[in-house]
Design an enzyme around this catalytic site. Structure first.
Site, short mmCIF file in Angstrom:
data_model
loop_
_atom_site.label_atom_id
_atom_site.label_comp_id
_atom_site.label_asym_id
_atom_site.label_seq_id
_atom_site.Cartn_x
_atom_site.Cartn_y
_atom_site.Cartn_z
N HIS A 128 -22.20 44.72 -7.78
CA HIS A 128 -22.97 45.07 -8.80
C HIS A 128 -24.25 44.61 -8.54
O HIS A 128 -24.51 43.92 -9.11
CB HIS A 128 -21.83 45.20 -9.47
CG HIS A 128 -20.93 45.10 -9.77
ND1 HIS A 128 -21.07 46.60 -10.51
CD2 HIS A 128 -19.44 44.99 -9.67
CE1 HIS A 128 -20.64 46.85 -10.74
NE2 HIS A 128 -19.22 46.32 -10.43
N ASN B 248 0.40 -1.16 0.04
CA ASN B 248 0.09 0.43 -0.20
C ASN B 248 0.68 1.63 -0.54
O ASN B 248 1.99 1.32 1.09
CB ASN B 248 -0.68 0.15 1.19
CG ASN B 248 -1.89 1.36 1.25
OD1 ASN B 248 -2.31 2.17 0.73
ND2 ASN B 248 -2.16 1.71 2.36
#
Ligand code: AGP
Length: 612
Positions: free
Chosen positions: A504, A103
């Site tokens: 905005h 692993n």
């Protein structure tokens, strides 16, 4: 991430093969694209391995019927080489006398493989792992016993490994060794010894466990464990008795997989930086040679695209158009020009909209496809000319976090490679950025060490119904991902905006007590962000800022801060994308838990959206 389980016992009439298969099934959450078992039986190795899930491989007892009184098994999560029988573990030496399961990621495997091949070794797989049994074989041929052979073999490995080694002619013990990848040992003293990549593998059989440290090796005899450093010094260590339930053990003792996976992020980022990606070069060149470059994905993966495209533009001076995969066809309406490249990013590699977008570009416009994918062999990889595999490993929590961070890291590595190929950065500069990318992982480790501070803030803000996440530049990706995480697991409404855009319109929503999260690394956007903070504060906004630990200006304007512990180093500051999003993923996790939700399984969501 892969699942490993082995045992050696002096008990008679023990169904060794079945116990190993059952142990592997308890680890399938660590990987499940292929599996295999090898047993030592009277001077031979009995081996069976196949692509697929264990239940299918074993449907006719192919695993359970193996004979032998000790051995090891492996359930795989492919990183090097697609899920095939040949690429599945255990891997063997030339003589078929040594079985190894692994692993981790061997970073120098290509060099080792080349030298071993020159010395006559024959390889049967595309994996990095297969170099290990051949290295051990050579040491044994030179007279080493199995323990010494493994010690000497792993010394030449670079990268992460957790391995178990059995030898047909060493009937009384097997050897385990680890560096960075987890490996635990279970024991019933005087009777049986187990080994596993996680404690759940043997928890139903024994609660007594040894935890191996990095660069340690252990000799496993029936009911007996001897631990050594790689230099052969004996290590005196008692076993612990594990109190966890099976469920808690699968989560490594964490309450949820998501918390466990967040804590894996630093190591996964390191592995991504170090991943010997032979494809990075092809990926980079394909982008460089294209006249038009698009990048597409869904959800969290799309926000990784935003960060990645920013880095490719910043370092490689190539503009990339980002389009949501569900909008891809409508946005381009048959207007994909010649010599286009589509970059696709996906954890699962199965998102229907993403696969459909690349198929459309490829089949209708002959576009090239470069993919960043976490699942080897997934649909998206089959429609790609070049694939970069992320090192995240299986991501169990539905809400993506470690995959996101490895995706951003992978795209940053591509951006640096483009810059190098185009001569914007020399090798020394690229190396400095790679060192900085490894430091990013260290910073994430430190963020984890101080996560209680994030938990306190999460609990303070968890009940707020609405949030803005504001940022500029590359940090806009972090704002989008942070907002999505909070939305998808804690169910708070959260919107991300470019900070310059907020005046905005969106600022109309801001009133007393409205929380606004600013992502504010000390980069070229910082000074302009100060004005946005002041605008929001002036309208009663509550300011929560993610800032450098040395920040002063925005810190002074903020009600709360999350300090990011990096140095004032231009290299690491230009790699802020992972460091500045990571605490927001942690914040969302703690908010979800505080609100009583299950962060692993958010309502209405699926781990992979395979419908359009
Ligand atoms: C993950 O946090 C999200 N639940 C989701 O948006 C996900 O990122 C998206 O569905 C894309 O999935 P993929 O990465 O597997 O393609």
């Amino acid at each position: 991430m892969c699942g490993i389980f082995g045992l050696i016992t002096k008990k008679q009439d023990v169904p060794v093969a079945r116990l190993i298969r059952e142990g592997l099934q308890r680890l399938e959450y660590r990987g499940y694209d292929s599996a295999g078992v090898a047993l030592v039986n009277d001077g031979n190795i009995e081996l069976h391995k196949e692509k697929g899930k264990i239940v299918d491989i074993n449907k006719n007892g192919a695993l359970d019927n193996l004979k032998g009184n000790f051995g090891v098994g492996h359930t795989r999560w492919a990183t090097h080489g697609p899920p095939t029988a040949a690429n599945s573990h255990p891997h063997m030496d030339c003589k078929g006398e040594i079985a190894v399961v692994h692993n981790g990621i061997i970073e120098n495997f290509q060099e080792l493989r080349r030298k071993l091949t020159e010395r006559g070794h024959e390889f049967k797989s595309e994996t990095d792992t297969e170099v290990i049994p051949h290295l051990i074989e050579e040491r044994i041929a030179e007279g080493d016993d199995l323990k010494t052979a493994v010690m000497n073999a792993v010394k030449v490995l670079e990268g992460a490994f957790g391995i178990v080694v059995c030898h047909a002619h060493t009937p009384d013990y097997m050897v385990v060794a680890r560096r960075e990848s987890p490996l635990t040992i279970g024991i019933t003293p005087g009777e049986t010894t187990y080994c596993g990549s996680d404690i759940p593998a043997f928890l139903p059989l024994t609660r007594n466990a040894y935890i191996l440290d990095d660069d340690e090796i252990a000799i496993l005899k029936p009911g007996e464990v001897d631990i050594f450093t790689l230099d052969g010094e004996r290590v005196e260590r008692d076993y612990i008795t594990v109190q966890w339930s099976i469920d808690a053990a699968e989560k490594g003792g964490y309450d949820y997989f998501m918390h466990k996976e967040l804590h894996e992020v630093p190591q996964k980022v390191r592995e991504q930086v170090r991943m010997p990606q032979e494809n990075i070069d092809a990926f980079a060149r394909t982008i460089m040679e294209a006249e038009h470059v698009y990048i597409t994905a869904a959800g969290t993966a799309f926000y990784a695209c935003l960060a990645g495209k920013f880095q490719v533009t910043r370092f490689g001076k190539i503009y990339i158009q980002a389009i949501l995969c569900s909008e891809f066809r409508d946005a381009l309406e048959d207007a994909i020009p010649e010599n286009s490249v589509v970059i696709a990013v996906s954890q699962s590699g199965e998102t229907a909209d993403t696969v459909e977008a690349v198929r459309y570009a490829r089949e209708k416009f002959n576009a090239k496809v470069c993919s960043v994918v976490n699942v080897v062999g997934s649909s998206l990889t089959r429609y790609s000319d070049h694939v970069i595999i992320t090192t995240a490993g299986p991501e169990i929590a539905v809400a993506s976090q470690k995959a996101y961070n490895t995706q951003v890291t992978a795209l940053t590595m591509v951006a640096l490679r483009i810059a190098e190929l185009k001569g914007y950065l020399d090798k020394e500069e690229v190396q400095k950025y790679k060192q900085a990318a490894l430091k990013v992982a260290d910073v994430c480790d430190e963020i984890i060490e101080n996560e209680d501070h994030i938990k306190i803030l999460a609990e303070k803000y968890a009940k707020k119904p609405n949030f803005y996440f504001l940022a500029r530049g590359v940090s806009l990706a972090a704002a989008c991902e942070g907002a999505l995480k909070l939305k998808e697991i804690s169910y708070n409404h959260a919107e991300a905006y470019a900070a310059g855009e907020s005046k905005h319109g969106p600022i109309a929503l801001v009133e007393d007590g409205f929380p606004i999260v600013f992502i504010a690394p000390p980069d070229s956007t910082y000074d302009r962000l100060i004005g946005n903070v002041m605008e929001m504060k002036a309208r009663g906004g509550i300011i929560l800022s993610v800032v450098s630990k040395d920040d002063e200006k925005i810190k002074e304007l903020s009600d709360d801060i999350i300090p990011i512990p990096h140095d004032d180093d231009p290299y690491i500051i230009r790699l802020s994308a992972v460091m500045y999003v990571f605490p927001l993923q942690i914040l969302a996790y703690f908010a979800a838990v505080h609100n009583g939700f299950d962060p692993d399984k958010p309502r209405n969501l699926a781990k992979s959206v395979t419908v359009k």
